[in-house]
Design an enzyme around this catalytic site. Structure first.
Site, PDB file in Angstrom:
ATOM      1  N   GLY A  77     -91.918   3.100  42.660  1.00  0.00           N
ATOM      2  CA  GLY A  77     -93.242   3.504  43.090  1.00  0.00           C
ATOM      3  C   GLY A  77     -93.532   2.889  44.439  1.00  0.00           C
ATOM      4  O   GLY A  77     -92.779   2.050  44.932  1.00  0.00           O
ATOM      5  N   LYS A  98     -93.780  -2.965  35.552  1.00  0.00           N
ATOM      6  CA  LYS A  98     -93.967  -2.559  36.945  1.00  0.00           C
ATOM      7  C   LYS A  98     -94.210  -3.785  37.810  1.00  0.00           C
ATOM      8  O   LYS A  98     -95.153  -4.531  37.590  1.00  0.00           O
ATOM      9  CB  LYS A  98     -95.172  -1.628  37.013  1.00  0.00           C
ATOM     10  CG  LYS A  98     -95.419  -1.083  38.373  1.00  0.00           C
ATOM     11  CD  LYS A  98     -96.451   0.014  38.311  1.00  0.00           C
ATOM     12  CE  LYS A  98     -96.483   0.709  39.655  1.00  0.00           C
ATOM     13  NZ  LYS A  98     -96.459   2.135  39.548  1.00  0.00           N
ATOM     14  N   ASP A 125    -105.109   7.468  41.761  1.00  0.00           N
ATOM     15  CA  ASP A 125    -103.749   7.893  42.099  1.00  0.00           C
ATOM     16  C   ASP A 125    -103.227   8.870  41.053  1.00  0.00           C
ATOM     17  O   ASP A 125    -102.145   8.716  40.507  1.00  0.00           O
ATOM     18  CB  ASP A 125    -102.828   6.673  42.227  1.00  0.00           C
ATOM     19  CG  ASP A 125    -101.580   7.001  43.063  1.00  0.00           C
ATOM     20  OD1 ASP A 125    -101.567   8.065  43.716  1.00  0.00           O
ATOM     21  OD2 ASP A 125    -100.636   6.200  43.049  1.00  0.00           O
TER      22      ASP A 125
END
Ligand SMILES: *[C@@H]1O[C@H](CO)[C@@H](O)[C@H](O)[C@H]1NC(C)=O
Ligand SMILES: *[C@@H]1O[C@H](CO)[C@@H](O)[C@H](O)[C@H]1NC(C)=O
Ligand SMILES: *[C@@H]1O[C@H](CO)[C@@H](O)[C@H](O)[C@H]1NC(C)=O
Ligand SMILES: *[C@@H]1O[C@H](CO)[C@@H](O)[C@H](O)[C@H]1NC(C)=O
Ligand SMILES: *[C@@H]1O[C@H](CO)[C@@H](O)[C@H](O)[C@H]1NC(C)=O
Ligand SMILES: *[C@@H]1O[C@H](CO)[C@@H](O)[C@H](O)[C@H]1NC(C)=O
Ligand SMILES: *[C@@H]1O[C@H](CO)[C@@H](O)[C@H](O)[C@H]1NC(C)=O
Ligand SMILES: *[C@@H]1O[C@H](CO)[C@@H](O)[C@H](O)[C@H]1NC(C)=O
Ligand SMILES: *[C@@H]1O[C@H](CO)[C@@H](O)[C@H](O)[C@H]1NC(C)=O
Length: 889
Positions: free
Chosen positions: A582, A601, A697
């Protein structure tokens, strides 16, 4: 055998039984028979069945007793079974439960029967609809065709704990009620299925073949099963008056049921049982009862095989004279068509027979009951403080309806445990109970604003996972125990206590009403001051962000974990498997201690977010739960490493799924379902959270797909909470992804939830067209530019993904394009809210689904249309046209 008697003589008969066998109750060993709604402490013997019923006081403490309308009662309705003449209704609380504690205890098999007779008891002439749960799993949705419809459902299930909970859940379609609830212990080695204890069996049909009279029930049937008479026109009923041996068969079908049987009229034709049900994925288990009832010559035999939808499942089998045998399938029977054929073998002179049959539908028990220590602890807390909340049934289950004020962790195979308990302002008196310590997974405990007295107990230290403890607003005496202070100093615990407990000595000046929460080291006054300043700021931030601290509860709070960096390293096996990349860093596959897979993440340290902001937001996001939002499991913010841990979803993200070749291309229906899922997630963030949250997002790469293709929105790393006045647009630095970024927000930097609506519009266009947001070409084209010529020409069909090859409902597609373009309007004022978008999308799905029904009246669809309702299945028997259609293996 069955003698018709007037009411008067029946009464006499039972008086005799009662006097002759004083221990009548003992015969019904282990039976629980509840006449729901009967007057308190009322017990009676039902004249029709001889079963002793009692009122429901010992099994539930909520609800109110009601009588059915006299129009439906005796004497207007002389055949009405007595237990159905009254009922218990549950106008309060969304979940109300009966707790059955059968004598045979856990791991035993039981038959449980629930009956519902509305009979206009409330004078509204409008039967309700509600859900019935067995333990934590849905049993059935109770629906009535009319006011005089009696709904009865039976389930055969193992008890997973000492208590069995039967719960009625209000789904917003009227007040739930129940008329009768019965439990019968069964032989635990019967009614086996491939699922063993992890499925319950829902009764579909139980037939006494060859009989014209209803039969069974207690005392003919020691398990009190109800056998419906059944003879088909193409079958010939036969019977014997000789005694049938049923002793060696654990199913114990009553002799009178086995004594009658049927064979086909034409000896060369098989017996066939056929039924339909609206759900092709239903799994059936069938129990066939056989006993020879005709005395056969030595030189002739009766032998047959049994098949399911054309495949042989059993045989050859010869029933023994006057001995009962039960044949069942160990593997679930599935298939769009449901057909059991009993056909004679080549060397059999006689046609097949069938004495009785039971058909059950399997229901997998996916949700487990709460860990038993946690249950015991909570019941102890409930009694100690006489808590008046609607704390009934299992604390954590069903998942959708946990007890008020608590949250649980739900693993896949381990029983859930309580991780969050909020008892603030619950009128608690007395000392803090040691029972709380048994909640071994507890991470957050809020006992604030009660009248608790006594010391801050030492034993709280035993709650090893406790990260948040709030004791303020009580009359506790003495100081916080040393062990807790050490945890506090080590930064492992957030603690809020009243001032007197902070100082702990008489010399400490007590300022009434002022609450000093401690956050950090107490080793020096300086540190304390610093901590208070920090905390003050945080509180102000929190307040401005959430309205009032009490609103915390609205997030269905479940404080999960704050992970250490070494834990993250071990979880990801030193960042071994990258599952995504990402803009903010890579995503790794991780495995938690209990085996759950997670997505880990890593946020790069250069991210503009400060550590504290990050933490505050992470804490906030952990409180958000929705089935269409990837669960946020925890975070780590150590040594400048910011890590977010999410639920892992097996099928990856929508972006990859859409861009893959046509091999995996999605049907129009699946695309709409994904859009609806995503819309539900966003709708929840915007309208279900107070204050609303803007995702910031939304894009196909952030929509993840589960094994069952359920879509969930992930990545709240950028989310922002909107101030509670809701109207003001927040000014923020612009973040987002090119292609999805709301142009208005980009220019104005004013954020509101309409920015997400814009991004959702782009996602919807991608779903419709199969094109990415930015279409790669020499001159890259934005998807909005790409679609606009099609829309101007009205060529909607050419715009839809070619991989679908026209297999979609045209008006559904048109509507979807309209919704998408409305969402992606250039000014936020012209964009709909997610609350508007969601029903529109559902409408699109309906249009697509109804096309499916009209289109191909194939054999399966025909079957569905002949029997619309599954609750009143039709059993048809027909002679099989030719043996060649059966292909035995
Ligand atoms: C229902 O009817 C019975 C018998 O008439 C009566 O004793 C009972 O009090 C009634 N219950 C309610 C809730 O009205
Ligand atoms: C009510 O519904 C049941 C079940 O569908 C049906 O058998 C019965 O005939 C109906 N009664 C009336 C009065 O419509
Ligand atoms: C079931 O009962 C057995 C024996 O009494 C006990 O060991 C076991 O823990 C019980 N299981 C549950 C889930 O209560
Ligand atoms: C048994 O069969 C006989 C003769 O077919 C019939 O008259 C009788 O009613 C049957 N009995 C039962 C219980 O079905
Ligand atoms: C249960 O059924 C099995 C056979 O299915 C039998 O062997 C066993 O004795 C039965 N147990 C009881 C308690 O009746
Ligand atoms: C029985 O079925 C066979 C095969 O379908 C048929 O040939 C025969 O005529 C039938 N007999 C009677 C009496 O209906
Ligand atoms: C059909 O049954 C399956 C499995 O039991 C279930 O997952 C699905 O939701 C059911 N579908 C409908 C429309 O009830
Ligand atoms: C069986 O034996 C009897 C006489 O013993 C005879 O009449 C009959 O035809 C035989 N049946 C068959 C199928 O062989
Ligand atoms: C019945 O089953 C046996 C064993 O599977 C098989 O050999 C036989 O051919 C079957 N009979 C018929 C008529 O299908």
């Amino acid at each position: 055998m069955m003698v018709e008697m007037s009411i008067g003589s029946l009464q006499l008969l039972f008086l005799c039984i009662l006097t002759a066998v004083p221990a009548n109750g003992q015969l019904q060993t282990g039976f629980i028979s509840i006449d729901c709604g009967a007057p308190a402490n009322f017990k009676y013997v039902d004249l029709d069945t001889g079963i002793s019923y009692e009122s429901d006081g010992a099994y539930t403490d909520t609800g109110t007793n009601r009588n059915i309308s006299s129009d439906y009662a005796y004497p207007n309705n002389p055949n009405l079974p007595q237990p159905l003449s009254d009922l218990r209704s549950f106008p309060q609380g969304n979940k109300n439960c009966y707790t059955l504690r059968p004598a045979a205890g856990n791991a035993s098999l039981y038959l449980i029967r629930a009956s519902f007779f509305y009979a206009n008891y409330d004078g509204l002439n409008d039967p309700p609809q509600f859900d019935l749960y067995l333990d934590a799993n849905l049993w059935l949705t109770v629906k009535f065709s009319n006011t005089s419809d009696v709904v009865t459902s039976e389930t055969v299930s193992f008890a997973s704990s000492k208590a069995i909970y039967v719960c009625l859940v209000n789904i917003g379609a009227g007040v739930p009620f129940i008329s009768a609830l019965e439990l019968r212990p069964l032989n635990s080695s019967t009614y086996d299925s491939e699922y063993g204890k992890s499925a319950s069996l829902l009764l579909y049909q139980r037939l006494n073949v060859g009989s014209t009279k209803g039969s069974g029930r207690y005392t003919d049937d020691i398990y009190d099963r109800i056998w419906a008479p059944y003879v088909s026109s193409s079958w010939e009923a036969i019977n014997t008056s000789l005694a049938v041996n049923t002793n060696e068969n654990g199913y114990k079908a009553p002799p009178e049921v086995i004594q009658t049987a049927a064979r086909s009229q034409n000896a060369s034709k098989p017996l066939e049982l056929r039924w339909t049900s609206s759900n092709a994925s239903d799994q059936f288990f069938v129990y066939l009862y056989f006993a020879e009832v005709e005395q056969l010559q030595r030189n002739v035999s009766r032998k047959f095989n049994i098949s399911w939808n054309g495949s042989q499942i059993s045989g050859p089998f010869s029933p023994r004279y006057l001995y009962t045998a039960t044949i069942s399938n160990s593997k679930a029977l599935v298939g769009g068509e449901r057909r059991i054929v009993i056909y004679k073998t080549a060397d059999s002179a006689l046609p097949p027979i069938l004495n009785a049959v039971e058909i059950y539908k399997a229901r997998l028990l996916d949700e487990l009951l709460t860990n038993s220590e946690d249950v015991n602890a909570l019941f102890s807390v409930k009694t100690t403080y006489q808590i008046k909340k609607n704390w009934v049934g299992d604390p954590c289950g069903p998942k959708k309806y946990p007890w008020e004020g608590l949250a649980c962790n739900y693993g896949s195979s381990i029983p859930p445990q309580i991780i969050y308990l909020n008892l603030s302002s619950s009128k608690l008196n007395g000392a803090i109970t040691a029972a709380l310590v048994e909640l071994s997974s507890l991470e957050s405990l809020d006992l604030s604003n009660n009248s608790l007295t006594g010391p801050v107990p030492e034993f709280l230290e035993e709650l090893k996972n406790l990260k948040y403890l709030n004791l303020r607003g009580n009359n506790l005496s003495g100081a916080v125990p040393k062990a807790l202070l050490e945890r506090l100093n080590a930064g492992l615990l957030t603690l809020s206590v009243d001032e007197q407990n902070l100082c702990g000595s008489a010399s400490c000046k007590r300022k009434k009403g002022i609450i000093i929460p401690i956050v950090s080291s107490l080793s020096s006054v300086m540190a304390l001051c610093a901590a208070l300043v920090v905390l003050w700021k945080l509180r102000r931030k929190w307040k401005s962000g959430t309205g009032s601290p009490n609103e915390e509860g609205r997030y269905l709070a479940s404080e999960k974990r704050h992970f250490t960096y070494p834990e993250v390293v071990s979880m990801t096996n030193n960042f071994q498997t990258v599952i995504g990349k990402g803009g903010f860093g890579d995503v790794y596959l991780g495995i938690m201690n209990e085996g759950t897979q997670v997505a880990v993440k890593m946020l790069s340290a250069s991210s503009s977010q400060g550590l504290r902001e990050f933490r505050t937001e992470a804490e906030l996001l952990m409180r958000i739960h929705h089935k269409n939002l990837a669960s946020f499991i925890g975070y780590c913010d150590e040594s400048n490493k910011m890590v977010l841990i999410y639920e892992y979803l097996a099928k990856g993200n929508l972006k990859n799924y859409l861009s893959d070749g046509d091999s995996r291309s999605l049907s129009w229906e699946s695309r709409l379902r994904i859009a609806i899922d995503a819309a539900q997630g966003l709708e929840y963030l915007h309208h279900g959270c107070k204050p609303p949250i803007v995702h910031r997002d939304v894009k196909t790469a952030n929509i993840l797909l589960s094994e069952s293709m359920e879509a969930k929105i992930a990545d709240f790393g950028l989310s922002k909470v909107i101030p509670s006045d809701g109207l003001s647009n927040m000014t923020t630095s612009v973040v987002g992804t090119t292609g999805y970024l709301d142009p208005e927000y980009y220019i104005s930097r004013k954020l509101n939830e309409k920015s997400d609506v814009y991004s959702f519009g782009i996602v919807l266009l991608e779903l419709i067209t199969g094109q990415p947001a930015i279409i790669k070409a020499e001159m890259p084209v934005h998807i909005l530019e790409w679609v606009s010529p099609f829309i101007q020409r009205g060529d909607i069909l050419d715009l839809v993904d070619q991989r679908l090859q026209g297999d979609f409902d045209e008006s559904s597609a048109r509507r979807a394009v309209e919704i998408a373009t409305a969402c992606a309007a250039s000014t936020s004022l012209h964009r709909p809210t997610m609350g508007y978008v969601l029903p529109e999308l559902k409408h699109c799905l309906e249009m697509e689904l109804s096309r499916g029904l009209e289109r191909t009246p194939g054999p399966r669809d025909e079957a569905i249309s002949t029997t619309v309702s599954t609750s009143s299945p039709e059993i048809q028997s027909t002679n099989f046209d030719s043996m060649s259609a059966i292909s035995p293996r």
